[in-house]
Design a protein around this motif. Structure first.
Motif, PDB file in Angstrom:
ATOM      1  N   LEU A 179      11.168   6.285  -7.581  1.00  0.00           N
ATOM      2  CA  LEU A 179      10.201   5.222  -7.315  1.00  0.00           C
ATOM      3  C   LEU A 179       8.956   5.836  -6.685  1.00  0.00           C
ATOM      4  N   ALA A 180       7.803   5.264  -7.017  1.00  0.00           N
ATOM      5  CA  ALA A 180       6.564   5.788  -6.441  1.00  0.00           C
ATOM      6  C   ALA A 180       6.635   5.756  -4.913  1.00  0.00           C
ATOM      7  N   ILE A 181       7.230   4.703  -4.389  1.00  0.00           N
ATOM      8  CA  ILE A 181       7.289   4.552  -2.926  1.00  0.00           C
ATOM      9  C   ILE A 181       8.169   5.649  -2.301  1.00  0.00           C
ATOM     10  N   GLU A 182       9.131   6.140  -3.074  1.00  0.00           N
ATOM     11  CA  GLU A 182       9.990   7.231  -2.577  1.00  0.00           C
ATOM     12  C   GLU A 182       9.236   8.557  -2.546  1.00  0.00           C
ATOM     13  N   ALA A 183       8.162   8.641  -3.334  1.00  0.00           N
ATOM     14  CA  ALA A 183       7.422   9.903  -3.437  1.00  0.00           C
ATOM     15  C   ALA A 183       6.327  10.004  -2.376  1.00  0.00           C
ATOM     16  N   GLU A 184       6.195   8.977  -1.530  1.00  0.00           N
ATOM     17  CA  GLU A 184       5.185   9.029  -0.462  1.00  0.00           C
ATOM     18  C   GLU A 184       5.483  10.205   0.451  1.00  0.00           C
ATOM     19  N   GLY A 185       4.443  10.927   0.827  1.00  0.00           N
ATOM     20  CA  GLY A 185       4.622  12.054   1.749  1.00  0.00           C
ATOM     21  C   GLY A 185       5.113  13.325   1.068  1.00  0.00           C
ATOM     22  N   ARG A 186       5.315  13.276  -0.237  1.00  0.00           N
ATOM     23  CA  ARG A 186       5.754  14.462  -0.979  1.00  0.00           C
ATOM     24  C   ARG A 186       4.575  15.000  -1.788  1.00  0.00           C
ATOM     25  N   GLU A 187       4.613  16.268  -2.076  1.00  0.00           N
ATOM     26  CA  GLU A 187       3.541  16.890  -2.873  1.00  0.00           C
ATOM     27  C   GLU A 187       3.965  16.842  -4.336  1.00  0.00           C
ATOM     28  N   ILE A 188       3.239  16.056  -5.129  1.00  0.00           N
ATOM     29  CA  ILE A 188       3.575  15.903  -6.545  1.00  0.00           C
ATOM     30  C   ILE A 188       2.651  16.792  -7.387  1.00  0.00           C
ATOM     31  N   THR A 189       3.242  17.527  -8.311  1.00  0.00           N
ATOM     32  CA  THR A 189       2.429  18.328  -9.249  1.00  0.00           C
ATOM     33  C   THR A 189       2.809  17.927 -10.657  1.00  0.00           C
ATOM     34  N   THR A 190       1.804  17.550 -11.429  1.00  0.00           N
ATOM     35  CA  THR A 190       2.034  17.194 -12.834  1.00  0.00           C
ATOM     36  C   THR A 190       1.541  18.349 -13.714  1.00  0.00           C
ATOM     37  N   SER A 248       0.846  -1.210   0.000  1.00  0.00           N
ATOM     38  CA  SER A 248       0.000   0.000   0.000  1.00  0.00           C
ATOM     39  C   SER A 248       0.873   1.249   0.000  1.00  0.00           C
ATOM     40  N   ILE A 249       0.592   2.137  -0.922  1.00  0.00           N
ATOM     41  CA  ILE A 249       1.336   3.400  -1.054  1.00  0.00           C
ATOM     42  C   ILE A 249       0.310   4.517  -1.184  1.00  0.00           C
ATOM     43  N   THR A 250       0.560   5.619  -0.496  1.00  0.00           N
ATOM     44  CA  THR A 250      -0.343   6.760  -0.652  1.00  0.00           C
ATOM     45  C   THR A 250       0.434   7.934  -1.230  1.00  0.00           C
ATOM     46  N   LEU A 251      -0.023   8.413  -2.376  1.00  0.00           N
ATOM     47  CA  LEU A 251       0.636   9.557  -3.015  1.00  0.00           C
ATOM     48  C   LEU A 251      -0.256  10.785  -2.909  1.00  0.00           C
ATOM     49  N   ARG A 252       0.391  11.940  -2.871  1.00  0.00           N
ATOM     50  CA  ARG A 252      -0.345  13.213  -2.950  1.00  0.00           C
ATOM     51  C   ARG A 252      -0.043  13.811  -4.308  1.00  0.00           C
ATOM     52  N   VAL A 253      -1.035  13.802  -5.180  1.00  0.00           N
ATOM     53  CA  VAL A 253      -0.811  14.264  -6.557  1.00  0.00           C
ATOM     54  C   VAL A 253      -1.821  15.357  -6.894  1.00  0.00           C
ATOM     55  N   CYS A 301      16.182  12.893 -20.757  1.00  0.00           N
ATOM     56  CA  CYS A 301      15.510  13.813 -21.682  1.00  0.00           C
ATOM     57  C   CYS A 301      14.588  14.839 -21.024  1.00  0.00           C
ATOM     58  N   GLY A 302      14.043  14.536 -19.865  1.00  0.00           N
ATOM     59  CA  GLY A 302      13.187  15.500 -19.162  1.00  0.00           C
ATOM     60  C   GLY A 302      11.723  15.498 -19.577  1.00  0.00           C
ATOM     61  N   THR A 303      11.310  14.615 -20.491  1.00  0.00           N
ATOM     62  CA  THR A 303       9.892  14.641 -20.909  1.00  0.00           C
ATOM     63  C   THR A 303       8.948  14.197 -19.790  1.00  0.00           C
ATOM     64  N   CYS A 304       9.495  13.539 -18.787  1.00  0.00           N
ATOM     65  CA  CYS A 304       8.676  13.018 -17.687  1.00  0.00           C
ATOM     66  C   CYS A 304       8.679  13.948 -16.470  1.00  0.00           C
ATOM     67  N   THR A 305       9.154  15.190 -16.642  1.00  0.00           N
ATOM     68  CA  THR A 305       9.351  16.084 -15.484  1.00  0.00           C
ATOM     69  C   THR A 305       8.037  16.369 -14.737  1.00  0.00           C
ATOM     70  N   VAL A 306       8.094  16.233 -13.428  1.00  0.00           N
ATOM     71  CA  VAL A 306       6.998  16.643 -12.539  1.00  0.00           C
ATOM     72  C   VAL A 306       7.640  17.434 -11.399  1.00  0.00           C
ATOM     73  N   LEU A 307       6.826  18.105 -10.605  1.00  0.00           N
ATOM     74  CA  LEU A 307       7.356  18.807  -9.436  1.00  0.00           C
ATOM     75  C   LEU A 307       7.159  17.936  -8.205  1.00  0.00           C
TER      76      LEU A 307
END
Ligand code: FES
Ligand code: FES
Length: 210
Positions: A118-129, A58-63, A100-106
């Motif tokens: 890794l998605a699991i590394e992004a847990e607890g972080r605020e992701i902006t696409t 189980s992983i929880t992301l903030r996107v 290449c940077g085409t996958c860049t997110v904040l």
């Protein structure tokens, strides 16, 4: 001439009362024993780490301001989680290896290559696409500036450039053209739209201040 090869073992040079071989053997044991003791001490002191995987966990992301509970294998990248599990396909995959940077997110406001996190590394972080840069149906000033400055051709690299540019301008609200060039140096465009992209970034900087 009849030459006879000498296959006999030469006498070991001695180190004090020991032969060189005896000395090296003893030193090896001493080093190994020392290393084992040091390793045991650091292992005792190491904090406990939760081990997950290889199966889904189980992983929880903030996107884009939303909490997204997911069940993913720990090996899944943030890019795959966004595209395959959350249907956010604005971040594109080209090299899939942080070039290449085409996958860049904040991530907490900082541009990152989603293919290299890794998605699991992004847990607890605020992701902006790129999708999250639209506010109340209105395009971000960087998006408008890209359109006004004709800063895309095929458009495949454009979402990554727009996100990188938005992140860069938040940290550098008054950039020179040279700073824009360096700040967006992690994104590549095969169509060669760099001049338009830099002009767009400078125009967006003014718009963001206004
Ligand atoms: S796809 Fe991520 S850097 Fe190229
Ligand atoms: S606009 Fe085509 S790769 Fe950049």
């Amino acid at each position: 001439m009849n030459r006879r090869k000498d296959h006999s073992r030469k006498k070991e040079p001695s180190v004090g009362p020991l032969t060189r071989r005896d000395f090296l053997k003893g030193a090896g044991v001493a080093v190994s024993t020392g290393m084992l003791a040091a390793h045991a001490t650091s292992a005792e002191a190491a904090p406990e780490t939760e081990v997950v995987g290889p199966g889904a966990t189980s992983i929880t992301l903030r996107v884009n301001g939303k909490t997204q509970p997911l069940s993913l294998e720990p090996r899944v990248t943030l890019l795959d989680a966004l595209r395959n599990n959350l249907d956010l396909t604005g971040a594109k995959r080209v090299c899939d290896r942080g070039v290449c940077g085409t996958c860049t997110v904040l991530m907490d406001g900082k541009p990152v290559y989603a293919c290299s996190v890794l998605a699991i590394e992004a847990e607890g972080r605020e992701i902006t696409t790129i999708e999250g840069l639209m506010k109340n149906g209105k395009p971000h000033p960087v998006m408008t500036a890209f359109v006004d400055n004709d800063a895309q051709q095929c458009g495949f690299c454009t979402p990554g450039f727009v996100v990188a540019c938005a992140g860069f301008l938040t940290k550098h609200p008054n950039p020179t053209e040279e700073e824009v060039k360096n700040g967006l140096g992690g994104n590549l465009c095969r169509c060669g739209t760099y001049i338009g992209v830099r002009a767009a970034a400078l125009e967006a900087a003014k718009a963001m201040k206004a």
